[in-house]
Design an enzyme around this catalytic site. Sequence first.
Site, PDB file in Angstrom:
ATOM      1  N   HIS B  41       0.702  -1.230  -0.124  1.00  0.00           N
ATOM      2  CA  HIS B  41      -0.016  -0.098  -0.169  1.00  0.00           C
ATOM      3  C   HIS B  41       0.844   1.381   0.047  1.00  0.00           C
ATOM      4  O   HIS B  41       0.681   1.916   0.848  1.00  0.00           O
ATOM      5  CB  HIS B  41      -0.880   0.112   1.239  1.00  0.00           C
ATOM      6  CG  HIS B  41      -2.279  -0.768   0.854  1.00  0.00           C
ATOM      7  ND1 HIS B  41      -2.992  -1.493   1.885  1.00  0.00           N
ATOM      8  CD2 HIS B  41      -2.724  -1.105  -0.098  1.00  0.00           C
ATOM      9  CE1 HIS B  41      -3.902  -2.082   1.484  1.00  0.00           C
ATOM     10  NE2 HIS B  41      -3.832  -1.971   0.153  1.00  0.00           N
ATOM     11  N   CYS B  95       3.135 -12.260   2.786  1.00  0.00           N
ATOM     12  CA  CYS B  95       3.929 -12.457   4.249  1.00  0.00           C
ATOM     13  C   CYS B  95       3.715 -13.542   4.851  1.00  0.00           C
ATOM     14  O   CYS B  95       2.775 -14.154   4.998  1.00  0.00           O
ATOM     15  CB  CYS B  95       3.471 -11.028   4.747  1.00  0.00           C
ATOM     16  SG  CYS B  95       4.039 -11.196   6.455  1.00  0.00           S
ATOM     17  N   HIS B 123     -10.063  -4.721   4.283  1.00  0.00           N
ATOM     18  CA  HIS B 123      -8.824  -5.052   4.085  1.00  0.00           C
ATOM     19  C   HIS B 123      -8.364  -6.280   3.301  1.00  0.00           C
ATOM     20  O   HIS B 123      -8.912  -7.407   3.521  1.00  0.00           O
ATOM     21  CB  HIS B 123      -7.917  -4.967   5.401  1.00  0.00           C
ATOM     22  CG  HIS B 123      -6.338  -4.765   5.350  1.00  0.00           C
ATOM     23  ND1 HIS B 123      -5.480  -5.811   4.908  1.00  0.00           N
ATOM     24  CD2 HIS B 123      -5.727  -3.715   5.546  1.00  0.00           C
ATOM     25  CE1 HIS B 123      -4.441  -5.227   4.917  1.00  0.00           C
ATOM     26  NE2 HIS B 123      -4.575  -4.024   5.357  1.00  0.00           N
ATOM     27  N   GLU B 125      -6.001  -8.214   3.090  1.00  0.00           N
ATOM     28  CA  GLU B 125      -5.172  -9.424   3.937  1.00  0.00           C
ATOM     29  C   GLU B 125      -6.622 -10.006   4.775  1.00  0.00           C
ATOM     30  O   GLU B 125      -6.669 -11.222   4.635  1.00  0.00           O
ATOM     31  CB  GLU B 125      -4.316  -8.874   4.992  1.00  0.00           C
ATOM     32  CG  GLU B 125      -3.989 -10.076   5.994  1.00  0.00           C
ATOM     33  CD  GLU B 125      -3.209  -9.654   7.283  1.00  0.00           C
ATOM     34  OE1 GLU B 125      -2.405  -8.682   7.165  1.00  0.00           O
ATOM     35  OE2 GLU B 125      -3.278 -10.157   8.294  1.00  0.00           O
ATOM     36  N   THR B 161      -2.799  -9.183  10.816  1.00  0.00           N
ATOM     37  CA  THR B 161      -1.326  -9.225  11.273  1.00  0.00           C
ATOM     38  C   THR B 161      -1.136  -7.784  11.757  1.00  0.00           C
ATOM     39  O   THR B 161      -0.082  -7.568  12.870  1.00  0.00           O
ATOM     40  CB  THR B 161      -0.329  -9.480  10.380  1.00  0.00           C
ATOM     41  OG1 THR B 161      -0.604  -8.918   9.153  1.00  0.00           O
ATOM     42  CG2 THR B 161      -0.567 -11.105  10.063  1.00  0.00           C
ATOM     43  N   SER B 217      -2.693   2.941   2.961  1.00  0.00           N
ATOM     44  CA  SER B 217      -1.997   1.881   4.210  1.00  0.00           C
ATOM     45  C   SER B 217      -2.898   1.769   5.376  1.00  0.00           C
ATOM     46  O   SER B 217      -2.595   3.016   6.032  1.00  0.00           O
ATOM     47  CB  SER B 217      -0.651   2.219   4.251  1.00  0.00           C
ATOM     48  OG  SER B 217       0.087   1.632   5.313  1.00  0.00           O
ATOM     49  N   ASN B 219      -2.145   0.326   7.995  1.00  0.00           N
ATOM     50  CA  ASN B 219      -1.113   0.385   9.179  1.00  0.00           C
ATOM     51  C   ASN B 219      -0.542   1.706   9.518  1.00  0.00           C
ATOM     52  O   ASN B 219      -0.323   2.284  10.422  1.00  0.00           O
ATOM     53  CB  ASN B 219      -0.107  -0.747   8.958  1.00  0.00           C
ATOM     54  CG  ASN B 219       1.028  -0.398   8.231  1.00  0.00           C
ATOM     55  OD1 ASN B 219       1.922   0.263   8.713  1.00  0.00           O
ATOM     56  ND2 ASN B 219       1.072  -0.848   7.116  1.00  0.00           N
ATOM     57  N   SER B 261       4.927  -0.041   4.827  1.00  0.00           N
ATOM     58  CA  SER B 261       5.212  -0.220   3.606  1.00  0.00           C
ATOM     59  C   SER B 261       5.781   0.997   3.058  1.00  0.00           C
ATOM     60  O   SER B 261       5.858   1.309   1.928  1.00  0.00           O
ATOM     61  CB  SER B 261       3.656  -0.384   2.776  1.00  0.00           C
ATOM     62  OG  SER B 261       2.881   0.389   3.429  1.00  0.00           O
TER      63      SER B 261
END
Lengths: 280, 280
Positions: B41, B95, B123, B125, B161, B217, B219, B261
């Site tokens: 991202h 990952c 998201h 993930e 995660t 992103s 995170n 990222s």
Amino acid sequence: MEIFVAKSSGFCFGVKRAINLANKCASETQGAIYTLGPIIHNPQVVKKLEESHIFAKKGIDEITQGTIIIRSHGAKLDELRAAKEKGLNVIDATCPFVKKAQDLVSHLSDEGYSVVVVGEKDHPEVKGLISYGSAEIRIADSPEGLQDLPRKKKIGIIAQTTLPMEKLEAVVSFCLNKASELKVFNTICNATSIRQKESGELAEMVDCMVIVGGRNSANTRRLAEICRGIQPRTYHIEVADELAPEWFRGASRVGVTSGASTPDWVINDVVERLKALESK
Amino acid sequence: MEIFVAKSSGFCFGVKRAINLANKCASETQGAIYTLGPIIHNPQVVKKLEESHIFAKKGIDEITQGTIIIRSHGAKLDELRAAKEKGLNVIDATCPFVKKAQDLVSHLSDEGYSVVVVGEKDHPEVKGLISYGSAEIRIADSPEGLQDLPRKKKIGIIAQTTLPMEKLEAVVSFCLNKASELKVFNTICNATSIRQKESGELAEMVDCMVIVGGRNSANTRRLAEICRGIQPRTYHIEVADELAPEWFRGASRVGVTSGASTPDWVINDVVERLKALESK
């Protein structure tokens, strides 16, 4: 003065069952009958059972023959083994919810989990529970008691059946940081949480709270603690005789609740005495 | 003006690995190379990869031949199947921590747990994670999202995660009341929690915080949220050009952190620009 008695007060399922088993045993058995520790944490009930010739003994060493009743809190595995070796007649009055928790400790240990029992170190239920696991088992009723816990691969958690939910939640949250895998069995008895919730709600609507039950009863003491946090005018008594009229000065609403090991007749005595105070 | 860069800023292990795999693939492959969604991202990195002829595609339907790189967030199981059926050359840059979480979703489903994925519904993930479980799988990043969850026999929980620990803790506490058995895998990546903790600590000691990373992103946005809660003068930027001198008026200490990222060269640009501001 209005008196409100919590709907959930009085014997819980496990205590009722233990007392019924003891009474049945007294009526059917000729020889000596013992309980390993007081059958429930209520001195008035223990005294009543003595009239039926059921006597509480501190340890298995003090009993050489006759019938032994395992109390609602359960017993340690080595005590049960010793009782069998001595050829005692064993009546198991362990609360089925406690029994389930004992089985889960054993299951978690067998599956390689580092076991944490969330509970009070000195409570007989907890002493019994840990005897079903491996030697490394940990006991704590808060994260503070686990500060030195090293990181583990997997942690298994069970709770003393009478524990407040928040204590289990706090320890589970803490352990999430101590292992990548947690297996948690919420062994807190529903009756306990309902009683705590209901007593807290009652404390909110009254001017004065009376908690009835053994001073040696952890769940009764815990109820008093919860209610006192909401209503400072909270009094923990064992019997009606302890009620002091000045406690209720100016109170228009009084709440009554009791621990899981408090018999109805003790609660009724308290209610009658409160009514008498009111009419004075 | 002193500038402090968080030690944990820059690419995390999984992102570094994905970019390395992409670069290796670009140097070894003749034909077309695609990623399923942006590889990470960060728009600046995605643009750079385009110079190496690696193009982000929205869906597997848009790719008919060549090489496909599975991004660090992982992919949905049906996307992987479709890629194989189409005979695409698949480079899996998922990952390893995400891969582990995918395996755990599958394991929990197989063992009969009702699975809850603690994470953000949209998201990539999380979309990938849930494809490894049964149809009933639930996604929530707070107890509010699970209010309608019926009582279950056993609940299995894993986390996105990059989730903050508190969100996992809150959902676990909630689920303790929804099942008598919980199995929880703390799949939150250590790098994420260290980064969040360190960034929060940095925010406490500075007058102004700059968070560098893709606006898409999660995170990075989360880091900005954490820092803003501590230091209201927190700015989230993607590139150095966005820095406005007036943000730093009167600030003697400025903290810089970045998402997992954000490449080092983007962070270095920001630091250089801050130094230039200072000398003016």
